[in-house]
Design a protein around this motif. Structure first.
Motif, PDB file in Angstrom:
ATOM      1  N   LEU A 203       0.841  -1.207   0.000  1.00  0.00           N
ATOM      2  CA  LEU A 203       0.000   0.000   0.000  1.00  0.00           C
ATOM      3  C   LEU A 203       0.875   1.256   0.000  1.00  0.00           C
ATOM      4  CD1 LEU A 203      -3.036   0.620   2.376  1.00  0.00           C
ATOM      5  CD2 LEU A 203      -1.258   2.324   2.134  1.00  0.00           C
ATOM      6  N   PHE A 204       1.854   1.300   0.902  1.00  0.00           N
ATOM      7  CA  PHE A 204       2.687   2.502   1.023  1.00  0.00           C
ATOM      8  C   PHE A 204       3.650   2.646  -0.154  1.00  0.00           C
ATOM      9  CE2 PHE A 204       1.390   2.264   5.519  1.00  0.00           C
ATOM     10  CZ  PHE A 204       1.048   3.592   5.717  1.00  0.00           C
ATOM     11  N   ILE A 205       4.210   1.537  -0.639  1.00  0.00           N
ATOM     12  CA  ILE A 205       5.116   1.628  -1.788  1.00  0.00           C
ATOM     13  C   ILE A 205       4.367   2.146  -3.011  1.00  0.00           C
ATOM     14  CG2 ILE A 205       6.493   0.275  -3.417  1.00  0.00           C
ATOM     15  CD1 ILE A 205       7.231  -1.543  -1.012  1.00  0.00           C
ATOM     16  N   SER A 206       3.165   1.639  -3.237  1.00  0.00           N
ATOM     17  CA  SER A 206       2.350   2.097  -4.364  1.00  0.00           C
ATOM     18  C   SER A 206       2.052   3.587  -4.241  1.00  0.00           C
ATOM     19  CB  SER A 206       1.044   1.294  -4.423  1.00  0.00           C
ATOM     20  OG  SER A 206       0.181   1.805  -5.415  1.00  0.00           O
ATOM     21  N   TYR A 207       1.692   4.012  -3.031  1.00  0.00           N
ATOM     22  CA  TYR A 207       1.375   5.426  -2.804  1.00  0.00           C
ATOM     23  C   TYR A 207       2.600   6.302  -3.054  1.00  0.00           C
ATOM     24  CZ  TYR A 207      -0.109   9.672  -0.394  1.00  0.00           C
ATOM     25  OH  TYR A 207      -0.422  10.977  -0.090  1.00  0.00           O
ATOM     26  N   LEU A 208       3.752   5.920  -2.510  1.00  0.00           N
ATOM     27  CA  LEU A 208       4.977   6.705  -2.664  1.00  0.00           C
ATOM     28  C   LEU A 208       5.401   6.790  -4.126  1.00  0.00           C
ATOM     29  CD1 LEU A 208       6.934   5.316   0.413  1.00  0.00           C
ATOM     30  CD2 LEU A 208       6.194   7.684   0.109  1.00  0.00           C
ATOM     31  N   ASN A 209       5.200   5.698  -4.868  1.00  0.00           N
ATOM     32  CA  ASN A 209       5.539   5.710  -6.284  1.00  0.00           C
ATOM     33  C   ASN A 209       4.636   6.640  -7.065  1.00  0.00           C
ATOM     34  OD1 ASN A 209       7.804   4.284  -7.026  1.00  0.00           O
ATOM     35  ND2 ASN A 209       6.772   2.303  -7.036  1.00  0.00           N
ATOM     36  N   ARG A 210       3.325   6.553  -6.823  1.00  0.00           N
ATOM     37  CA  ARG A 210       2.379   7.379  -7.569  1.00  0.00           C
ATOM     38  C   ARG A 210       2.622   8.858  -7.331  1.00  0.00           C
ATOM     39  NH1 ARG A 210      -1.240   3.936  -5.535  1.00  0.00           N
ATOM     40  NH2 ARG A 210      -2.261   5.542  -4.278  1.00  0.00           N
TER      41      ARG A 210
END
Length: 545
Positions: free
Chosen positions: A381-388
């Motif tokens: 969840l957090f990796i996806s958010y940070l990437n976006r």
């Protein structure tokens, strides 16, 4: 073409107006005549009239009575009163009765033609409005299945709701279920499609499966069908009889009936549609807030053991422990947690986060499957958010990003919980700071541009082009940030510049007016006095004292 009926007891007026409007080719009128109220009504009986231009005072039926009679027959007909008397009583009565205009004969042909043009414009506006509404109704009706599907899937994915909110949405979407009653879930799967079947045909056959099920359940259940994958469907079922009060609904019997009936549905799909289908059904109903966990449980039966076979028919009775259901429910809510993070709903995020992470509390050494799955779903969840949001590198300077990639980087579950909580708090803060920075930059650019172009175009449209925002949004954002309107700021800046020029230069008032954006010295003087309480010359004179 519009039909115009001219009514007057004086033939020369009727003939004159007829000739007038026959010359007005641009109005595209079909003109009819009547010489009293009764004759006018007879004409309206034969043909729909769009506009009636009538004298008020006529022998027998007067214009007001005629208006009322025509309105009863043709409610959309526009009535214009024509009279030789400027009588306020008649004006009041006619307007109150629904007339769109009132023209004195002495006002001349131009005003009479204008009144008819106004009537035509109103008719065209109503036709456009009706057409838009009709189109909207048609599109809404066509889209209703999509809206129903989206809402039911949102409920099955855990969207928060109350009995009242469900009742209202069910009514809006014509969903035949009760928002306050429990619901029984049944899931279906097409095991094998027929050979050489196009995607559109698959949708058609899926609806055919639903039709078979609804036909079998029609006498016993209200049902709602939702396709959640190309080959998977869910039905939400409620018995048509109301709960029995103290005795309650015999859900055990109904669940058994549903399972037995699905056997007949399965046979019909095989024989009539040449489709191999599997079904699983809940052994007990679920409250709407429990339905997402029940849905996950039933869907999981298709992925294990007997559920992987063909033409399966299963119930969920005794297959999973209650505690296990609670574990799966907490994992399912991580998707909702991502939504709260994306939408900056800090309080909702914090409450749900503690619930999800708390489901692992007390388990030894973080070695359970639930701990591992929760941790890595949370990391994703957090990796996806940070990437976006392109913040992965930036956040590396604030937190140890490596701790996202392995549960072993944390000495305890409590430490992992603190890590994710801290990361979320910093992300929320960064989003708030970023929003604040962007608002400050917009205000700075507006001020900078305005101060450099006080003599030019400082309209809201021009300023919105400078910062690439819509005029309405720019106005609202500026007021939110500064507490004042953009126009107030510009007015203050122009006064300040005018004061500077009045005190430091020998420029004439006219020249100063132009330099602060006013072509007219008189208009500038009125503006300046309104802002300061004195004229520009009075201010200049006060500096010499």
């Amino acid at each position: 073409m519009y039909r115009l009926l001219i009514v007057d007891d004086e033939p020369f007026i009727v003939d004159g107006l007829t000739a007038l409007f026959e010359q007005e080719e641009a109005l595209d009128l079909e003109v009819h005549q009547a010489f009293d109220g009764e004759e006018a009504l007879a004409a309206a009986d034969r043909l729909r009239m769009d506009i009636v231009l009538t004298d008020i005072q006529m022998p027998g039926m007067n214009g007001i009575a005629l208006q009322q009679a025509i309105a009863a027959q043709w409610p959309r007909c526009k009535v214009i009163f024509l009279t030789g008397y400027d009588d306020f009583h008649y004006v009041q009565t006619s307007i109150r009765g629904g007339a769109i205009d009132y023209v004195l004969k002495a006002e001349g042909d131009e005003n009479i033609v204008s009144a008819v043009q106004k009537a035509i414009a109103l008719i065209q506006e109503e036709h456009t409005y009706d057409k838009l509404l009709e189109g909207a109704r048609s599109e809404l009706k066509a889209a209703m299945p999509i809206f129903r599907k989206e809402y039911m899937l949102a409920l099955l994915r855990g969207e928060p709701s109350t009995p009242e909110s469900r009742r209202l949405r069910f009514a809006e979407l014509d969903i035949p279920l009760a928002g306050e009653r429990e619901v029984l879930l049944a899931l279906g799967r097409v095991d094998r499609w027929r050979e050489r079947m196009a995607p559109g045909d698959k949708m058609l056959f899926a609806y055919s499966v639903n039709n078979i099920l609804e036909e079998h359940f029609a006498e016993t259940f209200h049902s709602v069908y939702v396709a959640y994958e190309q080959d998977r469907f869910v039905w939400l079922l409620q018995p048509k009889t109301a709960p029995d009060g103290a005795a309650g609904t015999d859900w055990e019997r109904l669940a058994g009936y549903a399972l037995g009936t699905l056997e007949a549905v399965q046979a019909s799909c095989r024989e009539c549609l040449k489709l191999s289908c599997s079904f699983v059904v809940g052994s007990v109903p679920a409250d709407w807030l429990e339905a997402p966990a029940k849905f996950d449980r039933l869907n999981g039966l298709f992925l294990r053991g007997l559920g992987t076979g063909s033409e399966v028919l299963l119930s969920d009775r005794h297959l999973l422990r209650a505690s296990r259901l609670q574990e799966r429910d907490s994992l399912r809510k991580i998707a909702l947690l991502a939504q709260y993070l994306e939408q900056k709903e800090t309080d909702k995020f914090a409450a749900l986060y503690e619930e999800i992470m708390g489901a692992v509390q007390g388990r030894p050494a973080m070695q359970t499957g639930l701990a591992l799955e929760t941790f890595y779903q949370m990391s994703a969840l957090f990796i996806s958010y940070l990437n976006r949001w392109e913040q992965l590198e930036d956040m590396a300077g604030e937190v140890n990003i490596n701790r996202l990639f392995s549960l072993q980087e944390h000495a305890s579950w409590e430490e992992a919980t603190r890590f994710f909580r801290t990361l979320a708090e910093r992300l929320f803060d960064r989003r708030t700071d970023e929003s604040e920075r962007e608002m400050n930059e917009v205000v700075r650019r507006i001020h900078e541009y305005a101060e450099a172009h006080l003599e030019g175009d400082l309209s809201l449209n021009q300023l919105s082009d400078i910062v690439h925002l819509t005029p309405y949004y720019l106005s609202r954002l500026y007021k939110q940030k500064t507490g004042e309107n953009i126009t107030d700021y510009i007015a203050t800046a122009r006064v300040a510049k005018a004061n500077e020029l009045l005190g430091a230069t020998p420029l004439k008032i006219q020249e100063i007016a132009i330099r602060v954006g006013y072509e007219s010295a008189s208009y500038f003087t009125r503006f300046y006095k309104k802002m300061t309480g004195q004229t520009p010359q009075e201010y200049r004179d006060s500096l010499k004292r």
